[in-house]
Design a protein around this motif. Sequence first.
Motif, mmCIF file in Angstrom:
data_model
loop_
_atom_site.group_PDB
_atom_site.id
_atom_site.type_symbol
_atom_site.label_atom_id
_atom_site.label_comp_id
_atom_site.label_asym_id
_atom_site.label_seq_id
_atom_site.Cartn_x
_atom_site.Cartn_y
_atom_site.Cartn_z
ATOM 1 N N ASP A 1 0.861 -1.316 -0.075
ATOM 2 C CA ASP A 1 -0.080 0.059 -0.061
ATOM 3 C C ASP A 1 0.670 1.296 -0.146
ATOM 4 O O ASP A 1 2.052 1.387 0.732
ATOM 5 C CB ASP A 1 -0.922 0.167 1.277
ATOM 6 N N ASP A 2 0.319 2.289 -0.635
ATOM 7 C CA ASP A 2 0.754 3.836 -0.431
ATOM 8 C C ASP A 2 1.587 4.357 -1.401
ATOM 9 O O ASP A 2 1.932 5.484 -1.270
ATOM 10 C CB ASP A 2 1.506 3.929 1.086
ATOM 11 N N SER B 1 -7.783 3.575 1.431
ATOM 12 C CA SER B 1 -6.785 3.843 2.478
ATOM 13 C C SER B 1 -7.192 3.942 3.861
ATOM 14 O O SER B 1 -8.260 4.579 4.170
ATOM 15 C CB SER B 1 -6.185 5.372 1.968
ATOM 16 N N LYS B 2 -6.190 3.462 4.818
ATOM 17 C CA LYS B 2 -6.592 3.430 6.076
ATOM 18 C C LYS B 2 -7.723 2.735 6.693
ATOM 19 O O LYS B 2 -7.622 1.743 7.507
ATOM 20 C CB LYS B 2 -6.463 5.056 6.920
ATOM 21 N N HIS C 1 -4.454 9.902 -0.374
ATOM 22 C CA HIS C 1 -4.357 9.161 0.887
ATOM 23 C C HIS C 1 -4.684 10.059 1.883
ATOM 24 O O HIS C 1 -4.059 10.514 2.779
ATOM 25 C CB HIS C 1 -3.015 8.767 1.198
ATOM 26 N N HIS D 1 -5.554 2.328 -4.631
ATOM 27 C CA HIS D 1 -5.699 2.580 -3.109
ATOM 28 C C HIS D 1 -6.335 4.010 -2.980
ATOM 29 O O HIS D 1 -6.705 4.090 -1.909
ATOM 30 C CB HIS D 1 -4.154 2.895 -2.594
HETATM 31 ZN ZN LIG Z 1 -2.373 3.310 2.974
#
Ligand SMILES: [Zn+2]
Length: 372
Positions: free
Chosen positions: A25-26, A226-227, A147, A143
């Motif tokens: 991720d990210d 995300s998250k 973010h 994703h």
């Molecule tokens: Zn993330």
Amino acid sequence: MSFRKNLSNLFGWRTKRKIVVFESDDWGSIRTRSKLDYEEMLKKGLNLQTSHFNKFDSLESNSDLTSLFSVLSSYKDSTARNPVFTPMCLLANPNFEKIKSNDFKEYYYEPFTETCKKYPEHDMVHSLWLEGIKRRLFVPQLHGREHLNVARWMGALKNDDTGLKLGFNHGSIGATFFNNIKLPEHLAAFDPESPSDIEFYKDVILNAGVLFEEICGYKPQHFIASKSPEPKCMELPLSQIGVKYLTRYKVQKYPLGNGKFDWQFNWLGKRNKLGQIYLTRNSGFEPSDKSINNPVARCINEIDNAFKWEKPAIISTHRVNYIGFLDVNNRGNGLKFLSQLLKKIIEKWPQVEFMTSAELGDLISQEYGKKK
Ligand SMILES: [Zn+2]
């Protein structure tokens, strides 16, 4: 192996094949802008040192990508192909200059390719993404657009939240504490404060689909928010942009706004009404997180457990582990452990096949097609 880990592999699609997927991720997102920004934010009272993300994670640089590709391309699986990462990508970042010049009244974003132009060692990043796709070493999926929970972040900035403003002035996001007091959570893009936020998310997803195709050259097939999880009704706009596969928790809470949730029990290969297939992660590899002892042995154990249950191993491994732009030792450490992990996997399971998450989704989907 814990009861929970075994439970996570009990239900759903099975295979005798030894399939390993790395979901990371990210990628594409900013975090801490530079080492200097990190040190200055720290001096001014942001408690960044307690999170390995704030300490080490930043927009990936040219050498972060070339170093990762070099490790991946030095190993081969039973199909004579290299290990492959599925980077879960963000396509945009906030445009700090424009937001500031408009006195925080409006939110503006820029494609991540524009952000790269503002960073010093990032002129090759977009072409390296494309090279990674071509060589099947680094095949992006989605994703989110940015973010960032735009409504919550902008709301706090408008209200002059000192901690978040400090991060803003350093072109950074993600700080969680200022002078030991918790800051508003702002990294969960699709976590609604109120049900009215949900309408805005549909646009964000549609924009993300357009940007993804412009930047990567194909439509996104796979998504993880995300998250924290997105509202369940986002499955429709996601399917409209091409998403066929969704990473889900086994027990997933879907936010409804106003602090309310719906929940659902999910498993690998479960299909929703739109025909989208759920993928579930069952392993983790996070060598930058110093609270985890022996990350290689731990991950090998989880893969072993997945295979015992005739499941593919789907490994969660964040970008932060491979980033040396802020601290070159962090990347050295992450890649050293990644190299050890790949070597061990190939030795222990010579029949291993490294796959992207979309390839795994396609495989599950084809088998369902045959059974019809
Ligand atoms: Zn993330």
